[in-house]
Design an enzyme around this catalytic site. Sequence first.
Site, PDB file in Angstrom:
ATOM      1  N   GLY A   1       0.860  -1.170   0.000  1.00 10.54           N
ATOM      2  CA  GLY A   1       0.000   0.000   0.000  1.00 10.54           C
ATOM      3  C   GLY A   1       0.902   1.227   0.000  1.00 10.54           C
TER       4      GLY A   1
ATOM      5  N   ASP B   1      -1.543   4.490  -6.377  1.00 11.71           N
ATOM      6  CA  ASP B   1      -0.099   4.380  -6.111  1.00 11.71           C
ATOM      7  C   ASP B   1       0.664   5.581  -6.634  1.00 11.71           C
ATOM      8  OD1 ASP B   1      -1.070   1.422  -5.993  1.00 11.71           O
ATOM      9  OD2 ASP B   1       0.876   1.542  -4.998  1.00 11.71           O
TER      10      ASP B   1
ATOM     11  N   ASN C   1      -2.976   2.356 -10.178  1.00 12.77           N
ATOM     12  CA  ASN C   1      -3.432   1.629  -8.987  1.00 12.77           C
ATOM     13  C   ASN C   1      -3.401   0.136  -9.323  1.00 12.77           C
ATOM     14  OD1 ASN C   1      -4.465   1.650  -6.247  1.00 12.77           O
ATOM     15  ND2 ASN C   1      -6.398   0.922  -7.089  1.00 12.77           N
TER      16      ASN C   1
HETATM   17  O1  MRU Z   1       0.670  -4.136  -4.566  1.00  9.91           O
HETATM   18  P1  MRU Z   1       0.015  -3.413  -3.431  1.00  9.91           P
HETATM   19  O2  MRU Z   1      -0.790  -4.295  -2.561  1.00  9.91           O
HETATM   20  O3  MRU Z   1       0.987  -2.544  -2.675  1.00  9.91           O
HETATM   21  O4  MRU Z   1      -1.003  -2.414  -4.157  1.00  9.91           O
HETATM   22  C1  MRU Z   1      -1.701  -1.500  -3.357  1.00  9.91           C
HETATM   23  C2  MRU Z   1      -2.655  -0.670  -4.112  1.00  9.91           C
HETATM   24  O5  MRU Z   1      -2.766  -0.735  -5.319  1.00  9.91           O
HETATM   25  C3  MRU Z   1      -3.424   0.345  -3.315  1.00  9.91           C
HETATM   26  O6  MRU Z   1      -4.680   0.571  -3.886  1.00  9.91           O
HETATM   27  C4  MRU Z   1      -2.657   1.664  -3.280  1.00  9.91           C
HETATM   28  O7  MRU Z   1      -1.325   1.469  -2.889  1.00  9.91           O
HETATM   29  C5  MRU Z   1      -3.287   2.641  -2.359  1.00  9.91           C
HETATM   30  S1  MRU Z   1      -3.133   2.184  -0.663  1.00  9.91           S
HETATM   31  C6  MRU Z   1      -3.854   3.412   0.230  1.00  9.91           C
END
Ligand code: MRU
Length: 348
Positions: A52, A239, A249
Amino acid sequence: MTIDIDTPPTIAWVDDHVEIIDQTLLPAELRVIALRTVDEVVDAIGRLAIRGAPAIGACGAYGVVVAIDELAAGGSSAGPDELGPLTERIADARPTAVNLRWAVDRVVARIAPMDAADRRAGALAEAHAVFAEDRDACDAIGRHGAAELPDARTLMTHCNAGRLATTGIGTALGVVYGKAREGHPVEVYASETRPLLQGARLTVWELASAGIPVTLMPDSSACGLLASGRIDAVVVGADRIAANGDVANKVGTFAHAVAAARAGIPFYVAAPTSTIDPATATGAEIEIEDRSGDEVQASDLRAAHPGPVAVWNPAFDVTPADLVTGIITEVGVLRPDFRESIAEVLAG
Ligand code: MRU
């Protein structure tokens, strides 16, 4: 509706190290692990033990303190020549979420003018500030989201953009908790989020722990669900948001945005302004993390075909700005034209 949260924080600085919930083990096991070395910080981010965008940003910020301590233990000072290679390793642990490099660079810049003796305390204070600002941003996103969507009872989300992904109540799920805090009735449809199942494993666990009604759905059912009229709004995290409002994202987000547009359902992105990257003009410039094919070709599915197969496993996709209804930030809801509203908000 009250929200009842009594699980450990996603990330904390404890004594002289970082502690995180190892999210790879959820929901089967709630285990807190310690990160005491740069290797451990980089590994935890890379294998998604912490994940995240804002959460890895906070981990990166505290990682600078870990790097300084590691150098001190080896008898080195934390001057730029010694610290630089370690902090670069942390900032490069994942490429897409801008919060990671943003947070590492912020801590490094803060201590650059300091005397050697003050750098560790300076780095820790700045990392605590990154942590606290994100926690407060999540609360504000929750308030703005609740004000924006007072009558949206049933929300759909993707991946996990909640407490597990931030230092506070989350971004997309911050809107859910914000509505719950305001007493709005709210329930969530959470897509599984293949291949690593952040929706099925994390969002369902997190919302259920907080007493929010949640329904799990396969990613591939989203188009039909949105067309059925059961969803009032889609809210996802981000992201990296480019200067023109394109949003990177979790992979699958773009498909949900297309389906929401087809169904005439508002599609919101909830993110702190630290996720906006003014140096990235459009989504085409965002580096999309390519992950191992093993994540897709899981051993239990391998029997479906005779042997190893080529796998394309991008971790993220980019939703074009024209599919986004609004970006819910800590300073309010940004609206199209995003190039203008983003420039305005970043100008302060
Ligand atoms: O691969 P991840 O689990 O880190 O991906 C996370 C996401 O895509 C979230 O939607 C994004 O980081 C926002 S978290 C507030």
